[in-house]
Motif scaffolding. Structure first.
Motif, PDB file in Angstrom:
ATOM      1  N   ALA A   8      22.236  12.062 -10.826  1.00 40.34           N
ATOM      2  CA  ALA A   8      22.319  11.748  -8.857  1.00 40.34           C
ATOM      3  C   ALA A   8      22.636  12.782  -8.191  1.00 40.34           C
ATOM      4  O   ALA A   8      22.516  13.389  -7.257  1.00 40.34           O
ATOM      5  CB  ALA A   8      23.245  10.772  -8.813  1.00 40.34           C
ATOM      6  N   THR A   9      23.750  13.455  -8.612  1.00 31.18           N
ATOM      7  CA  THR A   9      24.378  14.748  -8.754  1.00 31.18           C
ATOM      8  C   THR A   9      23.022  16.066  -8.082  1.00 31.18           C
ATOM      9  O   THR A   9      23.629  16.639  -7.552  1.00 31.18           O
ATOM     10  CB  THR A   9      25.437  15.232  -9.442  1.00 31.18           C
ATOM     11  OG1 THR A   9      26.741  13.839  -9.074  1.00 31.18           O
ATOM     12  CG2 THR A   9      26.640  16.402  -8.464  1.00 31.18           C
ATOM     13  N   ALA A  10      22.926  15.830  -8.864  1.00 32.34           N
ATOM     14  CA  ALA A  10      21.504  17.342  -9.223  1.00 32.34           C
ATOM     15  C   ALA A  10      20.264  16.851  -8.498  1.00 32.34           C
ATOM     16  O   ALA A  10      20.444  17.717  -7.404  1.00 32.34           O
ATOM     17  CB  ALA A  10      20.875  17.049 -10.763  1.00 32.34           C
ATOM     18  N   ASP A  11      19.834  15.719  -7.905  1.00 36.23           N
ATOM     19  CA  ASP A  11      19.115  15.188  -6.744  1.00 36.23           C
ATOM     20  C   ASP A  11      19.731  15.311  -5.632  1.00 36.23           C
ATOM     21  O   ASP A  11      19.161  15.637  -4.951  1.00 36.23           O
ATOM     22  CB  ASP A  11      19.057  13.942  -7.436  1.00 36.23           C
ATOM     23  CG  ASP A  11      17.967  13.464  -8.365  1.00 36.23           C
ATOM     24  OD1 ASP A  11      17.154  14.385  -9.437  1.00 36.23           O
ATOM     25  OD2 ASP A  11      18.220  11.990  -9.412  1.00 36.23           O
ATOM     26  N   PHE A  12      20.774  15.152  -5.515  1.00 37.60           N
ATOM     27  CA  PHE A  12      21.848  15.145  -3.869  1.00 37.60           C
ATOM     28  C   PHE A  12      21.682  16.786  -3.926  1.00 37.60           C
ATOM     29  O   PHE A  12      21.495  17.300  -2.173  1.00 37.60           O
ATOM     30  CB  PHE A  12      23.526  15.297  -4.401  1.00 37.60           C
ATOM     31  CG  PHE A  12      24.262  14.967  -2.485  1.00 37.60           C
ATOM     32  CD1 PHE A  12      23.778  14.211  -2.076  1.00 37.60           C
ATOM     33  CD2 PHE A  12      24.455  16.360  -2.953  1.00 37.60           C
ATOM     34  CE1 PHE A  12      24.305  14.566  -0.427  1.00 37.60           C
ATOM     35  CE2 PHE A  12      25.098  17.044  -1.647  1.00 37.60           C
ATOM     36  CZ  PHE A  12      24.946  15.587  -0.277  1.00 37.60           C
ATOM     37  N   ILE A  13      22.153  17.797  -4.435  1.00 30.86           N
ATOM     38  CA  ILE A  13      21.658  19.388  -4.737  1.00 30.86           C
ATOM     39  C   ILE A  13      20.455  19.642  -4.411  1.00 30.86           C
ATOM     40  O   ILE A  13      20.008  20.297  -3.396  1.00 30.86           O
ATOM     41  CB  ILE A  13      22.359  19.719  -6.044  1.00 30.86           C
ATOM     42  CG1 ILE A  13      24.021  19.875  -5.899  1.00 30.86           C
ATOM     43  CG2 ILE A  13      22.440  21.498  -5.545  1.00 30.86           C
ATOM     44  CD1 ILE A  13      24.770  19.886  -5.156  1.00 30.86           C
ATOM     45  N   GLY A  14      19.962  18.830  -5.103  1.00 25.79           N
ATOM     46  CA  GLY A  14      17.899  19.475  -4.820  1.00 25.79           C
ATOM     47  C   GLY A  14      17.972  18.952  -3.636  1.00 25.79           C
ATOM     48  O   GLY A  14      16.225  19.798  -2.950  1.00 25.79           O
ATOM     49  N   ILE A  15      18.255  18.209  -3.152  1.00 25.20           N
ATOM     50  CA  ILE A  15      17.777  17.848  -1.186  1.00 25.20           C
ATOM     51  C   ILE A  15      18.459  18.934  -0.207  1.00 25.20           C
ATOM     52  O   ILE A  15      18.251  18.760   0.489  1.00 25.20           O
ATOM     53  CB  ILE A  15      18.634  16.381  -1.588  1.00 25.20           C
ATOM     54  CG1 ILE A  15      16.816  15.257  -1.931  1.00 25.20           C
ATOM     55  CG2 ILE A  15      17.650  16.152   0.351  1.00 25.20           C
ATOM     56  CD1 ILE A  15      17.119  13.812  -2.180  1.00 25.20           C
ATOM     57  N   ALA A  16      20.014  18.995  -0.766  1.00 20.53           N
ATOM     58  CA  ALA A  16      20.091  19.360   0.455  1.00 20.53           C
ATOM     59  C   ALA A  16      20.346  20.795   0.216  1.00 20.53           C
ATOM     60  O   ALA A  16      20.434  21.628   1.380  1.00 20.53           O
ATOM     61  CB  ALA A  16      21.961  19.419   0.352  1.00 20.53           C
ATOM     62  N   TYR A  17      20.186  21.450  -0.343  1.00 20.41           N
ATOM     63  CA  TYR A  17      19.911  23.485  -1.175  1.00 20.41           C
ATOM     64  C   TYR A  17      18.663  23.479  -0.049  1.00 20.41           C
ATOM     65  O   TYR A  17      18.775  24.784   0.903  1.00 20.41           O
ATOM     66  CB  TYR A  17      19.584  23.355  -1.925  1.00 20.41           C
ATOM     67  CG  TYR A  17      19.309  25.405  -2.326  1.00 20.41           C
ATOM     68  CD1 TYR A  17      20.542  26.274  -2.683  1.00 20.41           C
ATOM     69  CD2 TYR A  17      18.588  25.478  -2.687  1.00 20.41           C
ATOM     70  CE1 TYR A  17      20.633  26.881  -3.040  1.00 20.41           C
ATOM     71  CE2 TYR A  17      17.916  27.296  -2.738  1.00 20.41           C
ATOM     72  CZ  TYR A  17      19.204  28.117  -2.488  1.00 20.41           C
ATOM     73  OH  TYR A  17      19.433  28.834  -2.724  1.00 20.41           O
ATOM     74  N   PRO A  18      17.598  22.918   0.151  1.00 19.09           N
ATOM     75  CA  PRO A  18      16.321  23.589   1.523  1.00 19.09           C
ATOM     76  C   PRO A  18      16.777  23.777   1.888  1.00 19.09           C
ATOM     77  O   PRO A  18      16.494  24.204   2.979  1.00 19.09           O
ATOM     78  CB  PRO A  18      15.591  23.116   0.599  1.00 19.09           C
ATOM     79  CG  PRO A  18      15.397  21.956  -0.703  1.00 19.09           C
ATOM     80  CD  PRO A  18      16.895  22.283  -0.778  1.00 19.09           C
ATOM     81  N   LYS A  19      17.781  22.621   2.866  1.00 17.46           N
ATOM     82  CA  LYS A  19      17.915  22.799   4.226  1.00 17.46           C
ATOM     83  C   LYS A  19      19.712  23.774   4.902  1.00 17.46           C
ATOM     84  O   LYS A  19      19.346  23.549   5.845  1.00 17.46           O
ATOM     85  CB  LYS A  19      18.834  21.202   4.323  1.00 17.46           C
ATOM     86  CG  LYS A  19      17.473  19.860   4.329  1.00 17.46           C
ATOM     87  CD  LYS A  19      17.811  18.619   3.865  1.00 17.46           C
ATOM     88  CE  LYS A  19      17.528  17.871   3.526  1.00 17.46           C
ATOM     89  NZ  LYS A  19      17.575  16.099   3.914  1.00 17.46           N
ATOM     90  N   ILE A  20      19.522  24.398   3.747  1.00 14.37           N
ATOM     91  CA  ILE A  20      21.125  25.238   4.368  1.00 14.37           C
ATOM     92  C   ILE A  20      20.240  26.225   4.893  1.00 14.37           C
ATOM     93  O   ILE A  20      19.564  27.081   3.160  1.00 14.37           O
ATOM     94  CB  ILE A  20      21.656  25.356   3.087  1.00 14.37           C
ATOM     95  CG1 ILE A  20      22.041  23.714   2.660  1.00 14.37           C
ATOM     96  CG2 ILE A  20      23.146  26.179   2.996  1.00 14.37           C
ATOM     97  CD1 ILE A  20      23.244  23.608   3.419  1.00 14.37           C
ATOM     98  N   PRO A  21      20.672  26.880   5.184  1.00 13.25           N
ATOM     99  CA  PRO A  21      19.747  28.626   5.403  1.00 13.25           C
ATOM    100  C   PRO A  21      20.170  29.791   5.187  1.00 13.25           C
ATOM    101  O   PRO A  21      19.709  30.278   4.657  1.00 13.25           O
ATOM    102  CB  PRO A  21      19.939  28.424   7.412  1.00 13.25           C
ATOM    103  CG  PRO A  21      20.966  27.273   7.124  1.00 13.25           C
ATOM    104  CD  PRO A  21      21.162  26.310   6.706  1.00 13.25           C
ATOM    105  N   ALA A  22      21.707  29.581   5.519  1.00  8.55           N
ATOM    106  CA  ALA A  22      22.467  30.671   4.276  1.00  8.55           C
ATOM    107  C   ALA A  22      21.892  32.394   4.434  1.00  8.55           C
ATOM    108  O   ALA A  22      22.264  32.824   3.192  1.00  8.55           O
ATOM    109  CB  ALA A  22      22.968  29.495   3.351  1.00  8.55           C
ATOM    110  N   GLN A  23      21.724  32.373   5.766  1.00  8.29           N
ATOM    111  CA  GLN A  23      20.993  33.655   5.907  1.00  8.29           C
ATOM    112  C   GLN A  23      21.722  35.037   5.572  1.00  8.29           C
ATOM    113  O   GLN A  23      22.962  34.073   6.433  1.00  8.29           O
ATOM    114  CB  GLN A  23      20.497  34.081   7.236  1.00  8.29           C
ATOM    115  CG  GLN A  23      19.028  33.182   7.195  1.00  8.29           C
ATOM    116  CD  GLN A  23      17.953  33.827   6.257  1.00  8.29           C
ATOM    117  OE1 GLN A  23      17.857  34.627   5.634  1.00  8.29           O
ATOM    118  NE2 GLN A  23      17.511  32.228   5.494  1.00  8.29           N
ATOM    119  N   THR A  24      22.305  35.943   5.209  1.00 11.96           N
ATOM    120  CA  THR A  24      22.928  36.795   4.938  1.00 11.96           C
ATOM    121  C   THR A  24      22.619  37.883   5.998  1.00 11.96           C
ATOM    122  O   THR A  24      21.468  37.921   6.631  1.00 11.96           O
ATOM    123  CB  THR A  24      23.293  37.999   3.689  1.00 11.96           C
ATOM    124  OG1 THR A  24      22.142  37.895   3.060  1.00 11.96           O
ATOM    125  CG2 THR A  24      23.965  36.580   2.618  1.00 11.96           C
TER     126      THR A  24
END
Length: 142
Positions: free
Chosen positions: A89-105
């Motif tokens: 469930a934690t891996a799934d949460f991260i898998g969904i959240a990660y693409p939504k984070i822009p985190a541009q440098t």
């Protein structure tokens, strides 16, 4: 030369943060400094990253139930079918959240994975999700 590279990378991480230059709250300021220390620690630990993948896999395994994780995986006693796996469930949460984070440098067009992961790690949504897994802790302190 190495100190300049590490210091330069740490400075770039601080400059590239998506939050305003001054934190709105004391907690944001503390989190920002905590993140700086975490990223600086990784930069010190991995001056060349050939061991990073190996260490990440080992740490992930150590925190899993089969390592020394505190959460259990719920199964039906008769069929052994998994009814809830807090690690999946934690891996799934991260898998969904990660693409939504822009985190541009400053390197435009490129997501900084470390910054994206720290953004998730420090989010209230993630904290709420993690607390939602409390019923799967082995012998939780009450």
């Amino acid at each position: 030369m190495r100190h300049t590279t590490v210091a330069g990378m740490a400075f770039a991480v601080l400059l590239a943060a998506q939050a305003p230059a001054f934190a709105d709250t004391l907690e944001q300021a503390r989190t920002s400094l905590k993140n700086y220390g975490f990223t600086y620690c990784l930069a010190q630990a991995y001056p060349d990253s050939k061991h990073l993948d190996e260490d990440l896999a080992a740490a992930s395994g150590a925190y899993h139930f089969m390592g020394r994780g505190a959460h259990f995986i719920a199964q039906d006693e008769e069929t052994l079918e998994i009814s809830h796996d807090p690690y999946q469930a934690t891996a799934d949460f991260i898998g969904i959240a990660y693409p939504k984070i822009p985190a541009q440098t400053q390197a435009q067009g490129r997501k900084n994975p470390l910054m994206a992961c720290l953004t998730i790690y420090n989010s209230t949504e993630y904290e709420d999700f993690i607390q939602g897994q409390d019923s799967y802790i082995n012998n939780p302190e009450k």
